[in-house]
Enzyme design. Structure first.
Site, PDB file in Angstrom:
ATOM      1  N   HIS A  11       2.839 -21.722 -13.238  1.00  0.00           N
ATOM      2  CA  HIS A  11       1.852 -22.468 -12.454  1.00  0.00           C
ATOM      3  C   HIS A  11       2.110 -23.966 -12.630  1.00  0.00           C
ATOM      4  O   HIS A  11       3.112 -24.373 -13.226  1.00  0.00           O
ATOM      5  CB  HIS A  11       0.435 -22.204 -13.008  1.00  0.00           C
ATOM      6  CG  HIS A  11      -0.083 -20.828 -12.799  1.00  0.00           C
ATOM      7  ND1 HIS A  11      -0.533 -20.373 -11.578  1.00  0.00           N
ATOM      8  CD2 HIS A  11      -0.229 -19.805 -13.673  1.00  0.00           C
ATOM      9  CE1 HIS A  11      -0.964 -19.133 -11.731  1.00  0.00           C
ATOM     10  NE2 HIS A  11      -0.798 -18.754 -12.973  1.00  0.00           N
TER      11      HIS A  11
ATOM     12  N   CYS B 196       2.555 -15.747 -10.465  1.00  0.00           N
ATOM     13  CA  CYS B 196       1.661 -15.021 -11.383  1.00  0.00           C
ATOM     14  C   CYS B 196       0.991 -13.816 -10.723  1.00  0.00           C
ATOM     15  O   CYS B 196       1.658 -12.819 -10.483  1.00  0.00           O
ATOM     16  CB  CYS B 196       0.643 -15.990 -11.984  1.00  0.00           C
ATOM     17  SG  CYS B 196      -0.018 -15.398 -13.540  1.00  0.00           S
TER      18      CYS B 196
HETATM   19  N1  GLN Z   1      -4.738 -11.607 -13.520  1.00  0.00           N
HETATM   20  C1  GLN Z   1      -3.322 -11.671 -13.829  1.00  0.00           C
HETATM   21  C2  GLN Z   1      -3.048 -11.771 -15.352  1.00  0.00           C
HETATM   22  O1  GLN Z   1      -3.899 -12.173 -16.090  1.00  0.00           O
HETATM   23  C3  GLN Z   1      -2.707 -12.883 -13.157  1.00  0.00           C
HETATM   24  C4  GLN Z   1      -3.276 -14.205 -13.680  1.00  0.00           C
HETATM   25  C5  GLN Z   1      -2.807 -15.427 -12.911  1.00  0.00           C
HETATM   26  O2  GLN Z   1      -2.504 -15.370 -11.720  1.00  0.00           O
HETATM   27  N2  GLN Z   1      -2.794 -16.584 -13.624  1.00  0.00           N
HETATM   28  O3  GLN Z   1      -1.924 -11.487 -15.759  1.00  0.00           O
END
Ligand code: GLN
Length: 245
Positions: free
Chosen positions: A197, A98
Site C-alpha cells: 500500500h 492487498c
Molecule cells: N482483509 C485482508 C487481510 O487482512 C486484506 C487487508 C488489506 O487490504 N489491507 O489480509
C-alpha cells in the site's frame, strides 16, 4: 509523442469498496506519468452492478480493503469473471493491492467467516493468519532489472502461489506473501498483485512506467519508448521507505 495521440483507458474496480492506505494514489501516479508524457488517460470507475466490457480497457486497478468490503467486491468480481479472464488472455494489465490482490487469486479464507471466492486470474490462494503483518517492506523485482520496490504492508492474509504464477519480487525487508517463503506479490501474464500500500506506484516510478509500457505495447502492438521524467522526489520517497520501518 505529438505525431500520434497515444492513450490508455483504465478501469478502476470498486473504488467505493476497496481503497485504503492511499491506494487511490496508484491511479494518480499512472495518470500523471502518462499525462506528463503527452499520453492521454481515461479513468472509468467500475461500481457495483457494472457489466465490464473487456474490449474497453487497457489496464485494471483494484485496491485493498477490510474483510467486510471484500465480501461485496468478491460478489461483483465473480459477476464479471469470464469477461475479466478474456481481458487477461488479451494481455490487459491488472494491478491488485492487498485485499484486491487476494481476490485476483482463487479465494481468501478469513478467520471465522465464510470463504470469499476470487476470480482466479492468479494461481494463488490466501488464508487468514494469526498475526497482522504491518510495516514498510522492500524487495527486488526481476521485471525491472532487479530494482527495488518498496511500500507499506498491513494484512493478516497469508498468500501462497502455485504453478505458473510467479512472485512479483523477492523480499529483502518485511513479511511479504506469507512471512515464510520470502516472496511478495504475484504475476501471471500481465496480471500483478502485491501487498504494498502506501500508495505503491508514486514511490516506485520504474514499476509504474513498466505497467504503462505493458499497457501501451498491448494496445499499439509495439514498444512505445517513454520519455525520461525528473524522478527526484519519487526517489526520495522510495529511499525513505527503504530506510524506515
Ligand atoms: N482483509 C485482508 C487481510 O487482512 C486484506 C487487508 C488489506 O487490504 N489491507 O489480509
Amino acid at each position: 509523442m505529438s505525431q500520434i495521440d497515444f492513450s490508455i483507458t483504465i478501469a478502476h474496480l470498486y473504488p467505493e469498496l476497496l481503497n485504503i492506505y492511499g491506494d487511490l494514489g496508484n491511479i494518480s501516479a499512472i495518470k500523471n506519468r502518462c499525462l506528463w508524457r503527452g499520453i492521454n488517460v481515461n479513468v472509468v470507475e467500475i461500481k457495483s452492478g457494472f457489466r465490464i466490457n473487456p474490449d474497453e480497457f487497457d489496464l485494471y486497478f483494484i485496491g485493498g480493503g477490510q474483510d467486510k468490503q471484500q465480501i461485496e467486491a468478491s460478489i461483483e468480481l465473480l459477476k464479471n469473471k469470464e469477461r475479466l479472464h478474456k481481458a487477461m488472455e488479451s494481455d490487459a494489465v491488472f494491478l491488485g493491492i492487498c485485499g484486491g490482490y487476494q481476490l485476483l487469486g482463487h479465494y481468501y479464507q478469513p478467520k471465522n467467516a465464510d470463504r470469499l471466492d476470487g476470480i482466479g486470474l492468479l494461481n494463488a490462494y490466501t488464508v487468514a493468519g494469526n498475526k497482522r503483518f504491518i510495516g514498510n517492506i522492500t524487495g527486488k523485482c526481476p521485471y525491472i532489472d532487479n530494482s527495488t520496490i518498496t511500500g507499506f504492508e498491513n494484512h493478516s492474509g497469508l498468500t501462497f502461489l502455485k504453478g505458473d504464477t510467479k512472485p512479483l519480487m523477492k523480499v529483502v525487508k518485511g513479511y511479504g506473501n506469507n512471512g515464510k517463503d520470502k516472496t511478495e506479490g504475484a504475476r501471471y501474464k500481465n496480471v500483478f498483485g502485491t501487498y504494498l500500500h502506501g500508495s505503491l506506484l508514486p514511490k516506485n516510478p520504474k514499476f509504474c512506467d513498466y505497467l504503462i509500457s505493458l499497457a501501451l505495447k498491448r494496445k499499439y502492438k509495439c514498444e512505445i519508448p517513454l520519455s525520461e521524467l525528473n524522478d527526484e522526489i519519487e526517489e526520495k520517497a522510495h529511499n525513505f521507505c527503504i530506510k524506515h520501518k
